[in-house]
Design a protein around this motif. Structure first.
Motif, PDB file in Angstrom:
ATOM      1  N   SER C 118       0.805  -1.208   0.000  1.00 19.55           N
ATOM      2  CA  SER C 118       0.000   0.000   0.000  1.00 19.55           C
ATOM      3  C   SER C 118       0.851   1.277   0.000  1.00 19.55           C
ATOM      4  CB  SER C 118      -0.880  -0.082   1.247  1.00 19.55           C
ATOM      5  OG  SER C 118      -1.633   1.030   1.398  1.00 19.55           O
ATOM      6  N   VAL C 119       1.892   1.266   0.811  1.00 14.08           N
ATOM      7  CA  VAL C 119       2.683   2.481   0.946  1.00 14.08           C
ATOM      8  C   VAL C 119       3.433   2.805  -0.354  1.00 14.08           C
ATOM      9  CG1 VAL C 119       4.706   1.346   1.929  1.00 14.08           C
ATOM     10  CG2 VAL C 119       4.229   3.703   2.523  1.00 14.08           C
ATOM     11  N   VAL C 120       3.782   1.776  -1.109  1.00 17.80           N
ATOM     12  CA  VAL C 120       4.446   2.009  -2.396  1.00 17.80           C
ATOM     13  C   VAL C 120       3.450   2.604  -3.394  1.00 17.80           C
ATOM     14  CG1 VAL C 120       5.622   0.899  -4.332  1.00 17.80           C
ATOM     15  CG2 VAL C 120       6.142   0.200  -1.998  1.00 17.80           C
ATOM     16  N   TYR C 121       2.219   2.104  -3.355  1.00 14.41           N
ATOM     17  CA  TYR C 121       1.180   2.741  -4.181  1.00 14.41           C
ATOM     18  C   TYR C 121       1.044   4.211  -3.803  1.00 14.41           C
ATOM     19  CZ  TYR C 121      -0.727  -1.440  -6.417  1.00 14.41           C
ATOM     20  OH  TYR C 121      -0.896  -2.548  -7.202  1.00 14.41           O
ATOM     21  N   VAL C 123       3.397   6.162  -2.595  1.00 21.16           N
ATOM     22  CA  VAL C 123       4.538   6.891  -3.156  1.00 21.16           C
ATOM     23  C   VAL C 123       4.303   7.168  -4.634  1.00 21.16           C
ATOM     24  CG1 VAL C 123       6.995   6.728  -3.711  1.00 21.16           C
ATOM     25  CG2 VAL C 123       6.169   5.924  -1.499  1.00 21.16           C
ATOM     26  N   TRP C 124       3.844   6.163  -5.337  1.00 16.29           N
ATOM     27  CA  TRP C 124       3.548   6.330  -6.768  1.00 16.29           C
ATOM     28  C   TRP C 124       2.483   7.405  -6.971  1.00 16.29           C
ATOM     29  CZ3 TRP C 124      -1.093   4.505  -9.406  1.00 16.29           C
ATOM     30  CH2 TRP C 124      -1.042   4.648 -10.789  1.00 16.29           C
ATOM     31  N   LEU C 126       1.805   9.912  -5.034  1.00 17.41           N
ATOM     32  CA  LEU C 126       2.405  11.230  -4.773  1.00 17.41           C
ATOM     33  C   LEU C 126       3.216  11.714  -5.966  1.00 17.41           C
ATOM     34  CD1 LEU C 126       3.811  11.138  -1.137  1.00 17.41           C
ATOM     35  CD2 LEU C 126       2.058  12.654  -2.074  1.00 17.41           C
ATOM     36  N   LEU C 127       3.984  10.806  -6.545  1.00 16.23           N
ATOM     37  CA  LEU C 127       4.904  11.191  -7.616  1.00 16.23           C
ATOM     38  C   LEU C 127       4.202  11.403  -8.946  1.00 16.23           C
ATOM     39  CD1 LEU C 127       7.888   8.775  -6.871  1.00 16.23           C
ATOM     40  CD2 LEU C 127       7.837  11.260  -6.566  1.00 16.23           C
ATOM     41  N   VAL C 128       3.195  10.606  -9.213  1.00 17.04           N
ATOM     42  CA  VAL C 128       2.596  10.622 -10.552  1.00 17.04           C
ATOM     43  C   VAL C 128       1.170  11.163 -10.557  1.00 17.04           C
ATOM     44  CG1 VAL C 128       1.948   9.196 -12.527  1.00 17.04           C
ATOM     45  CG2 VAL C 128       4.031   8.678 -11.264  1.00 17.04           C
ATOM     46  N   ILE C 223      -3.314   3.562   4.042  1.00 12.75           N
ATOM     47  CA  ILE C 223      -2.121   4.389   3.870  1.00 12.75           C
ATOM     48  C   ILE C 223      -2.044   5.073   2.499  1.00 12.75           C
ATOM     49  CG2 ILE C 223       0.403   4.333   3.856  1.00 12.75           C
ATOM     50  CD1 ILE C 223      -0.594   4.009   6.593  1.00 12.75           C
ATOM     51  N   MET C 227      -2.115   9.185   1.807  1.00 14.93           N
ATOM     52  CA  MET C 227      -0.971   9.930   1.292  1.00 14.93           C
ATOM     53  C   MET C 227      -1.327  10.893   0.169  1.00 14.93           C
ATOM     54  SD  MET C 227       1.771   6.804   1.408  1.00 14.93           S
ATOM     55  CE  MET C 227       3.300   7.584   0.883  1.00 14.93           C
TER      56      MET C 227
END
Lengths: 278, 270, 295
Positions: C118-121, C123-124, C126-128, C223, C227
């Protein structure tokens, strides 16, 4: 066939292909984005060191605390879940095999339990901790994550054991084995590859989940030495460092995301390789 | 229409034994392969109009594959490699330009077990009509009644046409599937062991249905039941391991079998 | 020897039973624990006020959950609007149109999508996704948006729910007998007509359940949404506004909940709400699946 029917056929054939391609594209895009952002910040230092003084202002250090913490947590939670899941899966398929209705009920129940979000597990465990007077710790995190992944593991194992023909069980009993011996010797061996997949699946769930450990495992800059100490985890390392205004710290969050994604990729691929072919 | 098809075609494939009926299906050097196994080997035959032609043979001999080639349901299995030609009314069904849906509508299909569409009894029959573009309520109603009567199901279901077809008994479902196929006004009925899953009474109804329907339709029936073949068949095609071993009018094939394998099959079947 | 074998057998079967009972009692424990914790709040506030009030001022002892409920439901519905057509059509493509190797290729793709934490999603996202919504999509609709919005949350959530829903749909289509398709094709239907009229209808309860379970999964997601959604306790006016989901609220405030009276009780009430809603949805749709498997 009228022209309209033909066009409709071709249109949807194309659209369904396109949508599938979009899904593949989404995955590629996610991995590409994480890699592009995170790989440049990856270094030996990040993997091999704990945070040092001033780390959160961009000074030296790494996230070894989180990597080690995550592994400790996920491994112990998986072990704990396994200790509970294995007997349950075997019990369901050996002792309860004649009670189909009850069995259906239990499976139904576990499936519903699977749907409960991790934040609820986290909140509940937190309440329990408070009530019992314990602190956030590796042990508390382990128990929470284990509770969360147990239904997943039981059902995955159950699906494996279910496919073992009932004849095998009867043959074993006929040879004079007790039910327990049948369970652990015959079924266990037969289902081992399937179990490995189930364990990897649950392990991946455990190592990646943030919401449940947020409440229970705490966070620390040190590698825990016992279950009563708090521990850092990778998901939370990413989450916390990302909210920092300092770029170096943010970059380490991206690097941590790369590490976490890599771990999960390896788990996914090995689970698929281990899966028995049907 | 029959007069336009030349009878000469028959002699070309050297099946002299078949009497001078008008052929409706002409199969020429049909070969089917699946991942290296040769399922149908150089199959050539003709199937006469308004007769019941029985594809007979032990299971796994390629009868069903041959049947599915006829309306190109083989398209569903990308592993199958097919060459040769099948002409229906003189038109090659493997012609790329041909519209497969109209070819398929020339043939009604009856499978081993009934597969009613997941809708009401009425809609099961109306479905094919709608695909043909027939939407007028009056016509559809009339056709539903006509074809349900044709399979002797009308009296049993006329009060519950709007209920789900899945609630019918297996025998009723199979008759519904037959009516559904007849509703698109095919010339040919393809039947793949249609009574093997039915109770004796329903299966008898289906058999009688076939005998009655053959004046209007050409029926191609796959079976491994010798008894059914004898009861229904006008024309027999005996297959073994993907090859046609013997074919001809029923009396001739059953009374005077030429090949060892058919003699054996007839003997064991008794 | 025999005695010890028997003893082992009896101890082990008791242990098995104990483990099973533990699993079965767990949700009861969760439910009652959360109820117990939210009781103080329920004693001082009416249930109606808690759920339907818009006023969220913990320091004034005002706990209206309505904004969080609205945001959670809205973002989840929006996510499903995006992911349902994607999943439905691609499951159709993979089971009906595509050569077999494509499905083989897609299996690991789905596995990995399901495995990404979930947290990697987040991050993605946020970035994209956040910049995409803020700089590209919102201007398209003549809206001002920072990007931290319901839409961003929904897109991230949509991608996250794809593997979950898609896997269930693939199973639904796999279970439809080939012969049903043959029957429809032989009546002169095209492949698409067969899918549209027959397969979707035949699999309707399975498809519906996949969507329903996807909904409940997405509703509980914490999460990643937290974010990218902005976390402003308000009732969003458009999909470009920020919002605050129920799981996000619980996750974000665990640290300070001890400092304000009744706050912990309120957050546990939030968790209880989530738990009850999700369990009910799960029961309904699991039951539908169970019923349809019987036929």
């Amino acid at each position: 066939m009228t022209v309209r029917r033909k066009y409709e056929e071709n249109f949807f054939r194309f659209l369904s292909f396109l949508f599938t391609a979009i899904i593949v594209f989404a995955l590629v895009q996610i991995i590409w984005t994480i890699a592009k952002k995170g790989v440049p910040s990856l270094s030996w230092q990040i993997i091999s060191q704990e945070p040092k003084g001033g780390y959160y202002f961009g000074k030296d250090g790494g996230i070894l605390n989180a990597i080690a913490g995550s592994f400790y947590l996920a491994v112990s939670a998986t072990v704990l879940a396994f200790i509970i899941s294995l007997p349950v899966a075997l019990f369901m398929n050996i002792y309860l095999i004649r009670y189909q209705r009850l069995l259906i009920g239990i499976r139904f129940f576990l499936d519903v339990l699977w749907g409960v979000p991790s934040i609820v597990y986290g909140a509940f465990s937190f309440t329990l901790l408070m009530y019992l007077g314990y602190k956030n710790s590796l042990g508390a995190g382990t128990i929470t994550v284990a509770a969360m992944i147990t239904p997943i593991m039981i059902r995955a194992m159950d699906e494996v054991v279910k496919t073992i023909p009932i004849g095998l069980q009867e043959a074993s009993l006929a040879l004079g084995s007790t039910k327990t011996e049948t369970a652990y010797k015959v079924f266990f061996r037969e289902a081992l590859p399937g179990f490995a997949t189930a364990i990897l699946l649950a392990f991946g769930r455990g190592i990646g989940d943030a919401a449940s450990v947020l409440f229970t495992a705490g966070y620390t800059d040190y590698i825990p030495h016992s279950f009563s100490e708090p521990t850092a985890t990778l998901p939370l390392a990413i989450f916390f460092q990302l909210s920092s205004p300092i770029e170096e710290v943010q970059n380490r969050a991206y690097a941590a995301a790369v590490i976490l994604t890599l771990i999960v990729l390896v788990l996914s691929v090995s689970a698929r390789l281990l899966k028995p072919r049907k | 229409m029959p007069s336009t098809i030349e009878l000469k075609q028959e002699t070309e494939v050297k099946v002299e034994s078949i009497p001078a009926h008008v052929p409706i299906v002409k199969i020429d050097k049909l070969n089917v392969y699946s991942k290296g196994t040769h399922i149908l080997k150089d199959v050539s035959t003709v199937i006469p109009k308004n007769k019941i032609t029985v594809l007979l043979g032990p299971s796994g001999c390629g009868k069903t594959t041959l049947l599915k080639c006829l309306n190109r349901l083989t398209d569903l299995y990308p592993d199958l490699k097919i060459n040769g030609s099948i002409k229906i009314d003189g038109e090659d069904i493997f012609d790329a330009g041909r519209d497969i849906t109209t070819i398929r509508q020339k043939m009604g299909l009856l499978l081993q077990r009934p597969y009613p569409l997941p809708m009401s009894i009425y809609d099961n029959i109306a479905y094919g009509l709608k695909l043909k573009g027939i939407r007028k309520k009056k016509i559809v109603n009339a056709k539903v009644e006509k074809h349900l009567k044709e399979v002797a199901l009308w009296d049993e279901v006329k009060d519950r046409l709007k209920t789900s077809a899945q609630r019918l008994s297996i025998g009723q479902q199979q008759r519904l599937c037959l009516a559904r196929g007849l509703a698109v006004e095919p010339e040919i009925i393809l039947a793949d062991e249609p009574s093997s899953a039915l109770d004796p009474i329903s299966s008898k109804v289906i058999d009688e249905e076939f005998l009655r329907l053959k004046s209007d339709y050409t029926i191609i029936l796959v079976t491994h039941s010798l008894r059914q073949a004898k009861r229904l068949g006008d024309n027999i095609i005996f297959m073994y391991y993907g090859e046609i071993v013997e074919s001809g009018p029923a009396e001739q094939v059953f009374e005077n079998p030429q090949s060892k394998i058919l003699q054996e099959y007839l003997r064991v079947g008794h | 020897m025999i005695l010890s074998r028997k003893l082992k057998d009896s101890i082990s079967s008791k242990w098995m039973l104990a483990c099973l009972s533990f699993c079965l009692l767990l949700p009861l424990a969760i439910g009652s624990g959360l109820v117990l914790k939210s009781l103080p709040l329920l004693q001082s506030h009416s249930l109606k006020e808690l759920i339907f009030s818009e006023d969220w001022f913990p320091s004034d002892n005002q706990f209206g959950f309505w904004p969080f409920i609205v945001t959670s439901v809205w973002v989840t519905v929006l996510a499903l609007i995006i992911s349902i057509p994607l999943c439905l059509l691609s499951s159709i493509y993979l089971t009906q149109f595509a050569p077999k190797w494509v499905l083989k290729f897609m299996r690991p793709v789905i596995d990995i999508l399901a495995g990404i934490p979930s947290v990697v999603y987040g991050v993605w996202g946020l970035l994209v996704i956040v910049p995409l919504v803020g700089d590209k999509i919102a201007p398209l609709f003549h809206q001002d948006s920072l990007g931290y919005s319901l839409l961003a949350g929904a897109i991230v959530l949509a991608v996250m729910s794809i593997p979950y829903i898609l896997n269930m749909l693939l199973e639904v289509f796999r279970q439809i007998p080939v012969e049903l398709g043959e029957a429809s094709l032989s009546l002169g239907a095209t492949k698409w007509e067969t899918i549209k009229h027959i397969f979707i209808r035949k699999g309707s309860s399975g498809i519906l359940s996949a969507f329903g379970l996807g909904f409940s999964k997405a509703l509980g997601e914490t999460i990643a949404v937290l974010m990218v959604i902005g976390n402003v306790p308000q009732i969003p006016q458009s999909m470009f506004d920020s919002g605050y989901t129920l799981p996000g609220l619980i996750a974000n405030n665990y640290g300070e909940m001890m400092s304000i009276p009744s706050y912990d009780s309120a957050l546990m009430f939030g968790a209880l709400l989530l738990f009850v809603i999700i369990v009910i949805i799960n029961i309904i749709f699991r039951y539908i699946i169970y019923k349809s498997e019987l036929i």
